[in-house]
Motif scaffolding. Structure first.
Motif, PDB file in Angstrom:
ATOM      1  N   UNK A  79       0.841  -1.227   0.200  1.00 21.65           N
ATOM      2  CA  UNK A  79      -0.016  -0.030   0.090  1.00 21.65           C
ATOM      3  C   UNK A  79       0.924   1.202  -0.102  1.00 21.65           C
ATOM      4  N   UNK A  80       0.198   2.542  -0.679  1.00 22.18           N
ATOM      5  CA  UNK A  80       1.149   3.505  -0.552  1.00 22.18           C
ATOM      6  C   UNK A  80      -0.035   4.881  -0.329  1.00 22.18           C
ATOM      7  N   UNK A  81       0.373   5.616   0.785  1.00 23.09           N
ATOM      8  CA  UNK A  81      -0.545   6.638   0.832  1.00 23.09           C
ATOM      9  C   UNK A  81       0.127   7.874   1.018  1.00 23.09           C
ATOM     10  N   UNK A  82      -0.274   9.140   0.499  1.00 15.35           N
ATOM     11  CA  UNK A  82       0.378  10.369   0.528  1.00 15.35           C
ATOM     12  C   UNK A  82      -0.333  11.346   1.210  1.00 15.35           C
ATOM     13  N   UNK A  83       0.043  12.000   2.206  1.00 12.81           N
ATOM     14  CA  UNK A  83      -0.850  13.057   3.267  1.00 12.81           C
ATOM     15  C   UNK A  83      -0.154  14.314   3.177  1.00 12.81           C
ATOM     16  N   UNK A  92       5.279  12.236  12.555  1.00 17.05           N
ATOM     17  CA  UNK A  92       5.970  11.127  12.324  1.00 17.05           C
ATOM     18  C   UNK A  92       6.077  10.451  13.838  1.00 17.05           C
ATOM     19  N   UNK A  93       5.801  11.200  14.848  1.00 23.92           N
ATOM     20  CA  UNK A  93       5.495  10.809  16.303  1.00 23.92           C
ATOM     21  C   UNK A  93       4.479  10.177  16.255  1.00 23.92           C
ATOM     22  N   UNK A  94       3.332  10.524  15.691  1.00 22.93           N
ATOM     23  CA  UNK A  94       1.867   9.880  15.626  1.00 22.93           C
ATOM     24  C   UNK A  94       2.035   8.427  14.888  1.00 22.93           C
ATOM     25  N   UNK A  95       2.883   8.443  13.825  1.00 22.44           N
ATOM     26  CA  UNK A  95       3.098   7.214  12.946  1.00 22.44           C
ATOM     27  C   UNK A  95       3.556   6.163  13.777  1.00 22.44           C
ATOM     28  N   UNK A  96       4.646   6.487  14.666  1.00 17.15           N
ATOM     29  CA  UNK A  96       5.409   5.648  15.443  1.00 17.15           C
ATOM     30  C   UNK A  96       4.442   5.008  16.479  1.00 17.15           C
ATOM     31  N   UNK A  97       3.582   5.838  17.270  1.00 21.71           N
ATOM     32  CA  UNK A  97       2.660   5.231  18.024  1.00 21.71           C
ATOM     33  C   UNK A  97       1.577   4.221  17.274  1.00 21.71           C
ATOM     34  N   UNK A  98       1.157   4.504  16.115  1.00 22.82           N
ATOM     35  CA  UNK A  98       0.403   3.761  15.308  1.00 22.82           C
ATOM     36  C   UNK A  98       1.318   2.224  14.958  1.00 22.82           C
ATOM     37  N   UNK A  99       2.253   2.490  14.687  1.00 18.22           N
ATOM     38  CA  UNK A  99       3.127   1.372  14.505  1.00 18.22           C
ATOM     39  C   UNK A  99       3.095   0.424  15.485  1.00 18.22           C
ATOM     40  N   UNK A 100       3.400   0.954  16.801  1.00 17.46           N
ATOM     41  CA  UNK A 100       3.425   0.000  18.049  1.00 17.46           C
ATOM     42  C   UNK A 100       2.072  -0.434  18.431  1.00 17.46           C
ATOM     43  N   UNK A 131      -0.799  -8.724   8.181  1.00 22.18           N
ATOM     44  CA  UNK A 131      -1.761  -8.589   6.789  1.00 22.18           C
ATOM     45  C   UNK A 131      -3.095  -8.268   7.222  1.00 22.18           C
ATOM     46  N   UNK A 132      -3.566  -8.824   8.293  1.00 24.41           N
ATOM     47  CA  UNK A 132      -4.919  -8.670   8.797  1.00 24.41           C
ATOM     48  C   UNK A 132      -5.099  -7.185   9.516  1.00 24.41           C
ATOM     49  N   UNK A 133      -4.280  -6.394   9.697  1.00 28.84           N
ATOM     50  CA  UNK A 133      -4.249  -5.144  10.139  1.00 28.84           C
ATOM     51  C   UNK A 133      -4.065  -4.017   9.065  1.00 28.84           C
ATOM     52  N   UNK A 134      -4.075  -4.449   7.900  1.00 29.66           N
ATOM     53  CA  UNK A 134      -3.597  -3.345   6.889  1.00 29.66           C
ATOM     54  C   UNK A 134      -4.509  -2.349   6.836  1.00 29.66           C
ATOM     55  N   UNK A 135      -5.939  -2.604   6.628  1.00 28.61           N
ATOM     56  CA  UNK A 135      -7.084  -1.660   6.541  1.00 28.61           C
ATOM     57  C   UNK A 135      -7.151  -0.822   7.753  1.00 28.61           C
ATOM     58  N   UNK A 136      -7.015  -1.380   8.948  1.00 33.38           N
ATOM     59  CA  UNK A 136      -7.420  -0.459  10.224  1.00 33.38           C
ATOM     60  C   UNK A 136      -6.069   0.418  10.237  1.00 33.38           C
ATOM     61  N   UNK A 137      -4.682   0.142   9.665  1.00 28.76           N
ATOM     62  CA  UNK A 137      -3.739   0.872   9.858  1.00 28.76           C
ATOM     63  C   UNK A 137      -3.776   2.018   8.869  1.00 28.76           C
ATOM     64  N   UNK A 138      -4.120   1.770   7.807  1.00 31.42           N
ATOM     65  CA  UNK A 138      -4.568   2.682   6.450  1.00 31.42           C
ATOM     66  C   UNK A 138      -5.609   3.730   7.016  1.00 31.42           C
ATOM     67  N   UNK A 139      -6.612   3.277   7.719  1.00 26.60           N
ATOM     68  CA  UNK A 139      -7.579   4.123   8.228  1.00 26.60           C
ATOM     69  C   UNK A 139      -6.968   5.411   9.380  1.00 26.60           C
ATOM     70  N   UNK A 140      -6.217   4.918  10.242  1.00 28.35           N
ATOM     71  CA  UNK A 140      -5.665   5.455  11.247  1.00 28.35           C
ATOM     72  C   UNK A 140      -4.592   6.578  10.812  1.00 28.35           C
ATOM     73  N   UNK A 141      -3.946   6.142   9.588  1.00 27.65           N
ATOM     74  CA  UNK A 141      -3.147   7.201   8.846  1.00 27.65           C
ATOM     75  C   UNK A 141      -3.716   8.215   8.317  1.00 27.65           C
ATOM     76  N   UNK A 150      -3.912   7.367  -2.357  1.00 28.05           N
ATOM     77  CA  UNK A 150      -3.993   6.177  -1.774  1.00 28.05           C
ATOM     78  C   UNK A 150      -4.262   4.977  -2.715  1.00 28.05           C
ATOM     79  N   UNK A 151      -3.433   3.847  -2.529  1.00 26.47           N
ATOM     80  CA  UNK A 151      -3.565   2.646  -3.665  1.00 26.47           C
ATOM     81  C   UNK A 151      -2.977   1.492  -2.885  1.00 26.47           C
ATOM     82  N   UNK A 152      -3.592   0.230  -3.128  1.00 30.20           N
ATOM     83  CA  UNK A 152      -3.145  -0.764  -2.929  1.00 30.20           C
ATOM     84  C   UNK A 152      -2.966  -1.837  -3.834  1.00 30.20           C
ATOM     85  N   UNK A 153      -2.018  -2.700  -3.893  1.00 30.03           N
ATOM     86  CA  UNK A 153      -1.731  -3.715  -5.012  1.00 30.03           C
ATOM     87  C   UNK A 153      -1.354  -5.088  -4.152  1.00 30.03           C
TER      88      UNK A 153
END
Length: 308
Positions: A79-83, A92-100, A131-141, A150-153
């Protein structure tokens, strides 16, 4: 004589009757055991032939209602997303929290400070998520800023996984057979030959096993590339008047010192090359004196000829 002929006939009839009873008894017992071996549904159908079609239709309906199990596709998702965000550092700090939170990993971070050709502050983040957390992570980002793209391959690698697994199984069987042959080999030449072949098979097994694990890892974890761009150009504010005067004084003094050093270097160069310069000056001076001494003779020659 009559008695002797009648006795065999009586014994023959008695033996025939005894065999018939045994056969009848065995047939009856086999029929009874056959009925006992039938399941309840078969026994009921045998007892009531008219109810068999109804039960067959109910079984067919249940078979049609049962879902057909299909193998799950083995997909490698990227997946690729541009914000566009207000602050790249806070994002960047918020993305680190989402990753954790999503039990992922940060595999790449590239920040680019504002420049003249690109006055915006940008950053690129690469993360790996189950893999099962891809969609929730994209929604949070997507909630961190304005989504520009935003695109998913997805790539199905199920056939490759099956192929690798089959090859691995066959090679493991070959390895086991070669090990048995090696145990039974007698001569040293045969042992060395089998050992070389066994080493090649083991090397191939390790390579295929590594490729198989790599594909399984890519299927289990999805990759996300996040591009961040600041909404407002990050230009520094104009400094105060005192700072500007101080900066100008520093620049001027630095320029004066650089000019003085340059003159000193030029003097050193002239001193080093002074012999060549003196020779050159002497040559020029001698040439000019030679021209001065010879120029009156050239001018007096026409006058003397005219007076004569």
């Amino acid at each position: 004589m009559y008695a002797s002929t009648k006795l065999p006939r009586t014994s023959a009839l008695f033996i025939s009757g005894l065999l018939g009873g045994v056969i009848f008894t065995s047939c009856a017992s086999s029929h009874q055991s056959g009925n006992q071996a039938l399941p309840p549904m078969a026994a009921d159908s045998a007892a009531n032939p008219g109810s068999a079609p109804a039960r067959e239709s109910s079984l067919s309906q249940k078979a049609e209602a049962a879902p057909i199990e299909r193998s799950r596709p083995q997909l490698i998702k990227k997946a690729a997303i541009s914000l566009t965000v207000n602050s790249v550092d806070r994002t960047i700090d918020a993305v680190s929290q989402i990753i954790n939170q999503q039990q992922g990993d940060l595999i790449g971070l590239k920040q680019q400070q504002p420049k003249n050709d690109n006055p915006r502050y940008t950053a690129t983040i690469q993360l790996r998520i189950p893999e099962n957390r891809l969609e929730p992570t994209l929604e949070q980002l997507a909630k961190l800023g304005t989504v520009n793209s935003r695109n998913i391959t997805a790539e199905d690698v199920g056939d490759r996984l099956v192929d690798f697994q089959a090859r691995l199984t066959n090679l493991q069987k070959t390895e086991a057979n070669l090990q048995k042959i090696m145990d039974r080999a007698g001569s040293v030449r045969d042992v060395l030959s089998v050992a070389q072949e066994l080493s090649n098979v083991r090397q191939t097994i390790e390579q295929i096993d590594a490729q198989l694990k790599s594909l399984q890892n890519q299927v289990a974890y999805s990759t996300i590339t996040l591009n961040l761009e600041a909404a407002v150009s990050s230009t520094s504010p104009q400094p105060a008047l005192g700072l500007q005067v101080q900066e100008t004084w520093n620049n001027s003094t630095h320029s004066l010192s650089a000019f003085s050093v340059g003159l000193l270097k030029l003097g050193i160069w002239l001193i080093v090359y002074s012999p060549y310069l003196l020779i050159f000056v002497a040559l020029v001076y001698g040439f000019r004196r030679w021209r001065r001494t010879n120029s009156p003779r050239l001018t007096q020659t026409p006058e003397s000829t005219s007076s004569e």
